[in-house]
Structure formats: structure tokens, C-alpha cells
Motif scaffolding. Sequence first.
Motif, PDB file in Angstrom:
ATOM      1  N   PRO A 232       0.872  -1.346  -0.001  1.00 10.81           N
ATOM      2  CA  PRO A 232      -0.038  -0.120   0.072  1.00 10.81           C
ATOM      3  C   PRO A 232       1.065   1.291   0.092  1.00 10.81           C
ATOM      4  CG  PRO A 232       0.056  -1.145   2.339  1.00 10.81           C
ATOM      5  CD  PRO A 232       0.836  -1.685   1.403  1.00 10.81           C
ATOM      6  N   CYS A 233       1.604   1.191  -0.927  1.00  9.75           N
ATOM      7  CA  CYS A 233       2.429   2.571  -1.245  1.00  9.75           C
ATOM      8  C   CYS A 233       2.533   3.046  -2.685  1.00  9.75           C
ATOM      9  CB  CYS A 233       3.938   2.228  -0.426  1.00  9.75           C
ATOM     10  SG  CYS A 233       4.957   1.123  -1.428  1.00  9.75           S
ATOM     11  N   TRP A 234       3.122   4.257  -2.870  1.00  4.95           N
ATOM     12  CA  TRP A 234       3.228   4.799  -4.218  1.00  4.95           C
ATOM     13  C   TRP A 234       4.674   5.184  -4.395  1.00  4.95           C
ATOM     14  CZ3 TRP A 234      -1.049   4.510  -1.350  1.00  4.95           C
ATOM     15  CH2 TRP A 234      -2.339   3.791  -1.889  1.00  4.95           C
ATOM     16  N   GLY A 235       4.927   5.059  -5.703  1.00  2.00           N
ATOM     17  CA  GLY A 235       6.250   5.945  -6.149  1.00  2.00           C
ATOM     18  C   GLY A 235       5.798   7.087  -7.275  1.00  2.00           C
ATOM     19  N   PRO A 236       6.965   7.735  -7.601  1.00  2.00           N
ATOM     20  CA  PRO A 236       6.587   8.892  -8.471  1.00  2.00           C
ATOM     21  C   PRO A 236       6.300   8.524  -9.863  1.00  2.00           C
ATOM     22  CG  PRO A 236       8.855   8.736  -8.059  1.00  2.00           C
ATOM     23  CD  PRO A 236       8.481   7.784  -7.187  1.00  2.00           C
ATOM     24  N   THR A 237       6.476   7.256 -10.223  1.00  2.00           N
ATOM     25  CA  THR A 237       6.320   6.667 -11.701  1.00  2.00           C
ATOM     26  C   THR A 237       5.891   5.122 -11.455  1.00  2.00           C
ATOM     27  OG1 THR A 237       8.518   6.130 -11.962  1.00  2.00           O
ATOM     28  CG2 THR A 237       8.098   8.145 -12.787  1.00  2.00           C
ATOM     29  N   TYR A 238       5.259   4.659 -12.649  1.00  2.00           N
ATOM     30  CA  TYR A 238       4.677   3.484 -12.749  1.00  2.00           C
ATOM     31  C   TYR A 238       5.686   2.302 -12.312  1.00  2.00           C
ATOM     32  CZ  TYR A 238       2.535  -0.810 -14.650  1.00  2.00           C
ATOM     33  OH  TYR A 238       2.175  -2.298 -14.791  1.00  2.00           O
ATOM     34  N   ARG A 239       5.655   1.442 -11.662  1.00  2.00           N
ATOM     35  CA  ARG A 239       6.527   0.400 -10.874  1.00  2.00           C
ATOM     36  C   ARG A 239       7.761   0.957 -10.381  1.00  2.00           C
ATOM     37  NH1 ARG A 239       6.238  -4.968 -14.102  1.00  2.00           N
ATOM     38  NH2 ARG A 239       3.810  -4.889 -14.617  1.00  2.00           N
ATOM     39  N   SER A 240       7.820   2.280  -9.777  1.00  2.00           N
ATOM     40  CA  SER A 240       8.857   2.730  -9.094  1.00  2.00           C
ATOM     41  C   SER A 240       8.763   2.400  -7.581  1.00  2.00           C
ATOM     42  CB  SER A 240       8.951   4.194  -9.384  1.00  2.00           C
ATOM     43  OG  SER A 240       7.731   4.921  -8.788  1.00  2.00           O
TER      44      SER A 240
ATOM     45  N   ASN B 297       7.928   5.721  -2.047  1.00  2.00           N
ATOM     46  CA  ASN B 297       8.237   7.036  -1.750  1.00  2.00           C
ATOM     47  C   ASN B 297       7.132   7.522  -0.843  1.00  2.00           C
ATOM     48  OD1 ASN B 297       8.014  10.084  -2.236  1.00  2.00           O
ATOM     49  ND2 ASN B 297       9.849   9.693  -3.021  1.00  2.00           N
ATOM     50  N   GLN B 298       7.964   8.029   0.380  1.00  2.00           N
ATOM     51  CA  GLN B 298       6.915   8.611   1.561  1.00  2.00           C
ATOM     52  C   GLN B 298       6.184   9.704   0.930  1.00  2.00           C
ATOM     53  OE1 GLN B 298       9.988   8.753   4.388  1.00  2.00           O
ATOM     54  NE2 GLN B 298       9.132   7.062   5.445  1.00  2.00           N
ATOM     55  N   ASP B 299       6.848  10.611   0.529  1.00  2.00           N
ATOM     56  CA  ASP B 299       6.062  11.923  -0.085  1.00  2.00           C
ATOM     57  C   ASP B 299       4.945  11.681  -1.082  1.00  2.00           C
ATOM     58  OD1 ASP B 299       7.729  13.664   1.631  1.00  2.00           O
ATOM     59  OD2 ASP B 299       8.837  14.259  -0.019  1.00  2.00           O
ATOM     60  N   VAL B 300       5.234  10.815  -1.816  1.00  2.00           N
ATOM     61  CA  VAL B 300       4.296  10.603  -2.964  1.00  2.00           C
ATOM     62  C   VAL B 300       2.820   9.672  -2.237  1.00  2.00           C
ATOM     63  CG1 VAL B 300       3.785   9.327  -5.191  1.00  2.00           C
ATOM     64  CG2 VAL B 300       5.777  10.582  -4.914  1.00  2.00           C
ATOM     65  N   THR B 301       3.395   8.686  -1.296  1.00  2.00           N
ATOM     66  CA  THR B 301       2.315   7.924  -0.711  1.00  2.00           C
ATOM     67  C   THR B 301       1.641   8.821   0.074  1.00  2.00           C
ATOM     68  OG1 THR B 301       3.933   5.970  -0.894  1.00  2.00           O
ATOM     69  CG2 THR B 301       2.316   6.108   0.894  1.00  2.00           C
ATOM     70  N   SER B 302       1.942   9.862   0.660  1.00  2.00           N
ATOM     71  CA  SER B 302       1.342  10.755   1.734  1.00  2.00           C
ATOM     72  C   SER B 302       0.350  11.486   0.744  1.00  2.00           C
ATOM     73  CB  SER B 302       2.369  11.806   2.247  1.00  2.00           C
ATOM     74  OG  SER B 302       3.203  11.004   3.181  1.00  2.00           O
ATOM     75  N   TYR B 303       0.855  12.103  -0.266  1.00  2.00           N
ATOM     76  CA  TYR B 303      -0.343  12.591  -1.210  1.00  2.00           C
ATOM     77  C   TYR B 303      -1.309  11.862  -1.826  1.00  2.00           C
ATOM     78  CZ  TYR B 303       3.561  16.670  -0.905  1.00  2.00           C
ATOM     79  OH  TYR B 303       4.282  17.247  -0.683  1.00  2.00           O
TER      80      TYR B 303
END
Length: 168
Positions: A14-22, A25-31
Motif C-alpha cells: 500500500p504505497c506509491w512511487g513517482p512513476t509506474y513500477r517505481s 516514496n513517502q512523500d508520494v504515498t502521503s499525497y
Amino acid sequence: IQNQRSVKVQLGVPCWGPTYRSVCNQDVTSYVLLALNRQGKNPDPSWLEQQKSAPLHAAVLYELSKSQEYLSEIQSSQSSSGFWQPIDVTTTSLIYSFLPKESEPAKKALSWIQSQRAQEGCWPTPSNLCNLKSTASAVYATSQTAQAAGAQQGNVTAPSTNRTELDD
């Protein structure tokens, strides 16, 4: 129906990165968590909770959970001047926007944000450092305060026609 069962399915981390399959990233996940929350979804902050938290991430977790634990973390990491690390208007404005406005940390943060406004009306001072991201963050945060004050007094005011033009 007797024998009903509930199943929770989690696909991936349950987290996200700045690009597909990256990489996460804490900041991106926060947003992303904030955006999902604003859309009425029930985002899963478990990955962000497990990371070493920066003040912004603690503020996002506070916004999602209203947990006193995160509010205490935010309060203890605030500088005596009113900002949070990293020292920038954007971070402090976003954290401020999640705090109870009557709290002491919110009052200190608002005072610091206002002190960073350049004479030309942009953020941060001096005006040669002004940038759109900082200015937009500060305007967003301080406009919430103005709207809340107007709502408490029962006042409705027309939008201001005064505009600050920023030259590149």
C-alpha cells in the motif's frame, strides 16, 4: 443468510512511487493517501506508518487518523520559530493545514508562514526566492484560516479582486 464471511484482499504494497513500477516514496504515498481520503475512500496508511516518519508524514497520518500520537509527534518536531523540517514554506503550510487552528503549534506555524511573505505578496522572502509552489501552499493554508474565521462569525465575503502578479 447464516455463514457469511468477510475477506480482505490486499493487492501489492500500500504505497506509491513517482512513476509506474517505481520504488515506494513517502512523500508520494502521503499525497496519494490524502487524495484518496478526500475522495471518501478509506486509504490504508500501514506502509507509511511503518516508515521513519518526517513531520509531513506524521501530519498526513494525523489527518487520516486524528490520532493524538501523531499530533504529539508533530508538536514535538516543530521549531521554536514555528516551522518544521525541511525549513520551507510548503512543508510548514501543509502541516499547518491539518492542525486544529486553535492549537499553539498552529498559531506558531501561521505566524512563521506570514513572516515569510515577501513585500510583493509572494513566498518566501526575499522576493528573489519566491516560487509558485511555496506561494500556492501558503495561500492555501492561510485562506483556510480566513474561511474558518468568516464561517465562525457568520460572515460571507466576496473573493478578493486584488491579485499578485509574479514576473518570471
